[in-house]
Scaffold this motif. Structure first.
Motif, PDB file in Angstrom:
ATOM      1  N   LEU A   8       1.040  -1.068   0.060  1.00 16.08           N
ATOM      2  CA  LEU A   8       0.405   0.058   0.036  1.00 16.08           C
ATOM      3  C   LEU A   8       0.284   1.061   0.379  1.00 16.08           C
ATOM      4  N   ILE A   9       2.162   1.232   0.808  1.00 14.67           N
ATOM      5  CA  ILE A   9       2.821   2.336   1.004  1.00 14.67           C
ATOM      6  C   ILE A   9       3.262   2.797  -0.619  1.00 14.67           C
ATOM      7  N   PRO A  10       4.560   2.179  -1.164  1.00 14.37           N
ATOM      8  CA  PRO A  10       4.708   2.099  -2.790  1.00 14.37           C
ATOM      9  C   PRO A  10       3.242   2.531  -3.085  1.00 14.37           C
ATOM     10  N   PHE A  11       2.397   2.165  -3.838  1.00 14.52           N
ATOM     11  CA  PHE A  11       1.026   1.661  -4.277  1.00 14.52           C
ATOM     12  C   PHE A  11       0.229   4.063  -4.049  1.00 14.52           C
ATOM     13  N   LEU A  12       0.669   4.158  -3.397  1.00 13.57           N
ATOM     14  CA  LEU A  12      -0.188   4.996  -2.322  1.00 13.57           C
ATOM     15  C   LEU A  12       1.395   6.804  -2.569  1.00 13.57           C
ATOM     16  N   PHE A  13       2.002   6.223  -2.992  1.00 11.35           N
ATOM     17  CA  PHE A  13       3.674   6.887  -3.504  1.00 11.35           C
ATOM     18  C   PHE A  13       3.225   7.410  -5.229  1.00 11.35           C
ATOM     19  N   PHE A  14       2.915   6.150  -5.714  1.00  7.55           N
ATOM     20  CA  PHE A  14       3.013   6.367  -6.998  1.00  7.55           C
ATOM     21  C   PHE A  14       1.575   6.903  -7.313  1.00  7.55           C
ATOM     22  N   PHE A  15       0.608   6.553  -6.722  1.00  9.33           N
ATOM     23  CA  PHE A  15      -0.797   6.793  -6.925  1.00  9.33           C
ATOM     24  C   PHE A  15      -0.672   8.753  -6.855  1.00  9.33           C
ATOM     25  N   ALA A  16      -0.098   9.160  -5.706  1.00 11.88           N
ATOM     26  CA  ALA A  16       0.155  10.667  -5.567  1.00 11.88           C
ATOM     27  C   ALA A  16       1.143  11.348  -6.881  1.00 11.88           C
ATOM     28  N   PHE A  17       2.184  10.342  -6.616  1.00 13.31           N
ATOM     29  CA  PHE A  17       3.349  11.304  -8.104  1.00 13.31           C
ATOM     30  C   PHE A  17       2.353  10.918  -8.925  1.00 13.31           C
ATOM     31  N   ILE A  81     -12.851   4.336  -2.611  1.00 14.49           N
ATOM     32  CA  ILE A  81     -13.475   3.681  -3.072  1.00 14.49           C
ATOM     33  C   ILE A  81     -12.479   1.865  -2.338  1.00 14.49           C
ATOM     34  N   LEU A  82     -10.601   2.167  -2.410  1.00 14.76           N
ATOM     35  CA  LEU A  82      -9.914   1.677  -2.120  1.00 14.76           C
ATOM     36  C   LEU A  82     -10.147   0.869  -0.641  1.00 14.76           C
ATOM     37  N   LEU A  83     -10.329   2.505  -0.372  1.00 15.55           N
ATOM     38  CA  LEU A  83      -9.502   2.540   1.241  1.00 15.55           C
ATOM     39  C   LEU A  83     -10.545   2.287   1.843  1.00 15.55           C
ATOM     40  N   THR A  84     -12.254   2.215   1.763  1.00 12.92           N
ATOM     41  CA  THR A  84     -13.210   2.613   3.034  1.00 12.92           C
ATOM     42  C   THR A  84     -13.240   1.285   3.368  1.00 12.92           C
ATOM     43  N   GLY A  85     -13.363   0.088   2.605  1.00 14.29           N
ATOM     44  CA  GLY A  85     -13.592  -0.888   2.824  1.00 14.29           C
ATOM     45  C   GLY A  85     -14.930  -1.595   2.024  1.00 14.29           C
ATOM     46  N   ARG A 319      -4.912  -8.760   0.884  1.00 14.97           N
ATOM     47  CA  ARG A 319      -4.942  -8.703   2.275  1.00 14.97           C
ATOM     48  C   ARG A 319      -5.305  -6.945   2.585  1.00 14.97           C
ATOM     49  N   THR A 320      -4.628  -6.299   1.357  1.00 14.27           N
ATOM     50  CA  THR A 320      -4.221  -4.804   1.926  1.00 14.27           C
ATOM     51  C   THR A 320      -5.028  -4.452   1.762  1.00 14.27           C
ATOM     52  N   PHE A 321      -6.109  -4.022   0.865  1.00 15.59           N
ATOM     53  CA  PHE A 321      -7.935  -3.632   0.173  1.00 15.59           C
ATOM     54  C   PHE A 321      -8.425  -4.640   0.874  1.00 15.59           C
ATOM     55  N   GLY A 322      -8.031  -5.277   2.594  1.00 17.60           N
ATOM     56  CA  GLY A 322      -9.403  -5.122   3.560  1.00 17.60           C
ATOM     57  C   GLY A 322      -9.857  -6.897   3.057  1.00 17.60           C
ATOM     58  N   PHE A 323      -9.403  -7.339   1.861  1.00 18.06           N
ATOM     59  CA  PHE A 323      -9.783  -9.346   1.455  1.00 18.06           C
ATOM     60  C   PHE A 323      -9.463  -9.878   2.515  1.00 18.06           C
ATOM     61  N   ASP A 324     -10.232 -11.281   3.656  1.00 17.24           N
ATOM     62  CA  ASP A 324      -9.712 -12.127   3.919  1.00 17.24           C
ATOM     63  C   ASP A 324      -8.807 -13.515   2.846  1.00 17.24           C
ATOM     64  N   GLU A 325      -9.882 -13.325   1.902  1.00 20.43           N
ATOM     65  CA  GLU A 325      -9.865 -14.517   0.704  1.00 20.43           C
ATOM     66  C   GLU A 325      -9.712 -13.767  -0.461  1.00 20.43           C
ATOM     67  N   GLN A 326      -9.165 -15.267  -0.637  1.00 27.57           N
ATOM     68  CA  GLN A 326      -7.911 -14.726  -2.570  1.00 27.57           C
ATOM     69  C   GLN A 326      -9.505 -14.685  -3.219  1.00 27.57           C
ATOM     70  N   ILE A 327     -10.278 -14.032  -3.513  1.00 25.82           N
ATOM     71  CA  ILE A 327     -11.321 -13.809  -4.515  1.00 25.82           C
ATOM     72  C   ILE A 327     -10.783 -13.105  -6.203  1.00 25.82           C
ATOM     73  N   ARG A 328     -10.284 -14.462  -6.644  1.00 28.57           N
ATOM     74  CA  ARG A 328      -9.245 -14.057  -8.155  1.00 28.57           C
ATOM     75  C   ARG A 328     -10.060 -13.041  -8.745  1.00 28.57           C
ATOM     76  N   LEU A 339      -1.495  -1.743 -10.601  1.00 31.58           N
ATOM     77  CA  LEU A 339      -0.218  -1.150 -12.003  1.00 31.58           C
ATOM     78  C   LEU A 339      -0.362   0.016 -12.756  1.00 31.58           C
ATOM     79  N   SER A 340      -1.211   0.577 -12.403  1.00 29.76           N
ATOM     80  CA  SER A 340      -1.869   1.910 -13.806  1.00 29.76           C
ATOM     81  C   SER A 340      -1.286   2.864 -12.818  1.00 29.76           C
ATOM     82  N   PRO A 341      -0.525   3.435 -11.831  1.00 29.52           N
ATOM     83  CA  PRO A 341      -0.017   4.714 -12.094  1.00 29.52           C
ATOM     84  C   PRO A 341       1.522   4.348 -12.342  1.00 29.52           C
TER      85      PRO A 341
END
Ligand SMILES: [Zn+2]
Length: 431
Positions: A8-17, A81-85, A319-328, A339-341
């Protein structure tokens, strides 16, 4: 819930950048325009007067400022949408409906797509009925806007739905190889759409008729014969019912090539200029630019799908975005978003390739027309009519422009006329 971790830290960094970079580039472009708004660039002197020049400047500024606002809103919504759960909450609800993996995935993406297109509506309305209206471009009625919107939604639902079903089926049945199969099937699907677009989709929005001026049609056909292109037909399109912007394009694949001219272009350009527009388009076909760009794009989508396939099995992504399960199917959303940033910074590659092709097409236009004058005059008129920014900041243009800036293109054509040996050589090799 959401954890601040090594993803999440690198994602937020690149997102803001990326966001800061985009806005900085926009502001740089506007301030460059303001600093150069006192003298009309030389090739446009005599065509664009002071009043028109300041109209161009304010059109560029209005659209850029609105673009910044729209982007800030869009990115804020995405982050929320990503961070509020809200996503894990939504998936929980969907799981309760017992729709299975494919049904669940379809519902998940449908809800997000509908939500995002509803949010786009006010921005689209403002851009059409306020900005485009203010500069005299808009000719759409609210009724036409709505029918366009409804048809657009229906077509994206059908085409997007097909692609999504293919992806979901492959992801659920082919654990390791889904991405290669998806790449093959989606590439074929894209080619089919490219082939069907002029006969199936475009007529839903516009009327296409063989061009009324038979003499012009004859000249166009003989121009295409000189270029060595077999063309199925020359059509005029009622673009004027939406906007006064002018354009022309080639469409179709293989032997089914069609030329489409906007009625607005036919009305505002003399014959020699219309022929130069088509000579330029013929240059794109002759040099196989569409196919080459398609190949580059397919190579990137191959790499992209591979990376997504690796990320789909990465527990941390969920897990980073609040999911307990790996739903593909959730991974199919999260991986591209994460990846988009980074992907954004590949843009100058695409822009540079496209600008190279534009120069080649200009060269071809000159050799087909036998002289650079009509090609230059067309560019001057098209740029002025469409209020194109005549003084973009060089870095902005390098990053974003798919065409060389108008002044650069015109100066290049003028150098050919003056017999600059460097350009004459280019002209010969371009034919
Ligand atoms: Zn072009």
């Amino acid at each position: 819930m959401i954890q601040l971790n090594r993803l999440l830290i690198p994602f937020l960094f690149f997102f803001a950048f990326r966001l800061a970079f985009q806005i900085a580039l926009d502001l740089l472009n506007i301030s460059f325009l303001r600093r150069h708004s006192h003298t009309v660039p030389r090739p446009f002197q005599g065509v664009v007067d002071g009043e028109k020049f300041s109209e161009i400047a304010s059109y560029t500024q209005d659209s850029t400022r609105f673009g910044i606002l729209a982007r800030l809103f869009d990115q804020a919504v995405l982050l929320a949408i990503l961070l509020t759960g809200v996503l894990p909450w939504l998936v929980d609800r969907i799981n309760g409906w017992d729709a299975g993996f494919i049904g669940g995935g379809l519902i998940f993406f449908a809800i997000l797509a509908i939500f995002s297109s509803l949010l786009d509506i006010p921005f689209d309305l403002y851009s059409t009925f306020v900005i485009e209206q203010r500069y005299g471009f808009n000719t759409r009625t609210i009724g036409l806007w709505f029918s366009d919107w409804a048809k657009g939604m229906l077509i994206s639902a059908i085409l997007g739905g097909i692609v999504l079903v293919v992806l979901l089926v492959l992801v659920s049945y082919f654990e390791a190889t889904w991405w290669i199969l998806a790449w093959v099937i989606i590439s074929i699907f894209e080619l089919v759409i490219l082939w069907l677009y002029p006969v199936l989709i475009a007529p839903l929005f516009n009327r296409f008729e063989p061009i009324a001026d038979k003499e012009l049609a004859q000249r166009i056909t003989s121009l295409m014969e000189r270029a060595g292109l077999a063309v199925k037909g020359v059509f005029q399109m009622d673009a004027g019912k939406r906007s006064k912007h002018t354009n022309a394009y080639f469409t179709g694949l293989g032997k089914s090539k069609r030329i489409v001219l906007f009625d607005t272009l036919l009305a505002s350009h003399p014959e020699q200029e219309i022929l130069s527009v088509l000579a330029h388009e013929a240059g794109h076909w002759k040099r196989k630019h569409v196919i080459k760009q398609l190949i580059v794009l397919e190579a990137f989508s191959f790499a992209g799908l591979f990376i997504i396939s690796v990320m789909l099995d990465w527990e941390l992504l969920y897990r980073t975005f609040g999911f307990d399960e790996q739903i593909r199917y959730v991974g199919l959303l999260l991986a591209p978003v994460v990846l988009s940033p980074l992907i954004y910074f590949l843009r100058p590659l695409g822009s540079a390739l496209s600008r190279k092709y534009e120069k080649e097409a200009d060269d071809m236009a000159v050799s087909l027309m036998g002289t650079p004058e009509p090609v230059r005059d067309t560019l001057i008129r098209i740029s002025a009519d469409n209020l194109a920014n005549l003084v973009p900041h060089p870095i902005y243009a390098w990053f974003n422009y798919s065409h060389p800036p108008p002044v650069e293109r015109i100066e290049r054509l003028e150098a050919m006329r003056e017999g600059d040996p460097r350009n004459v050589r280019e002209q010969v090799s371009g034919s």
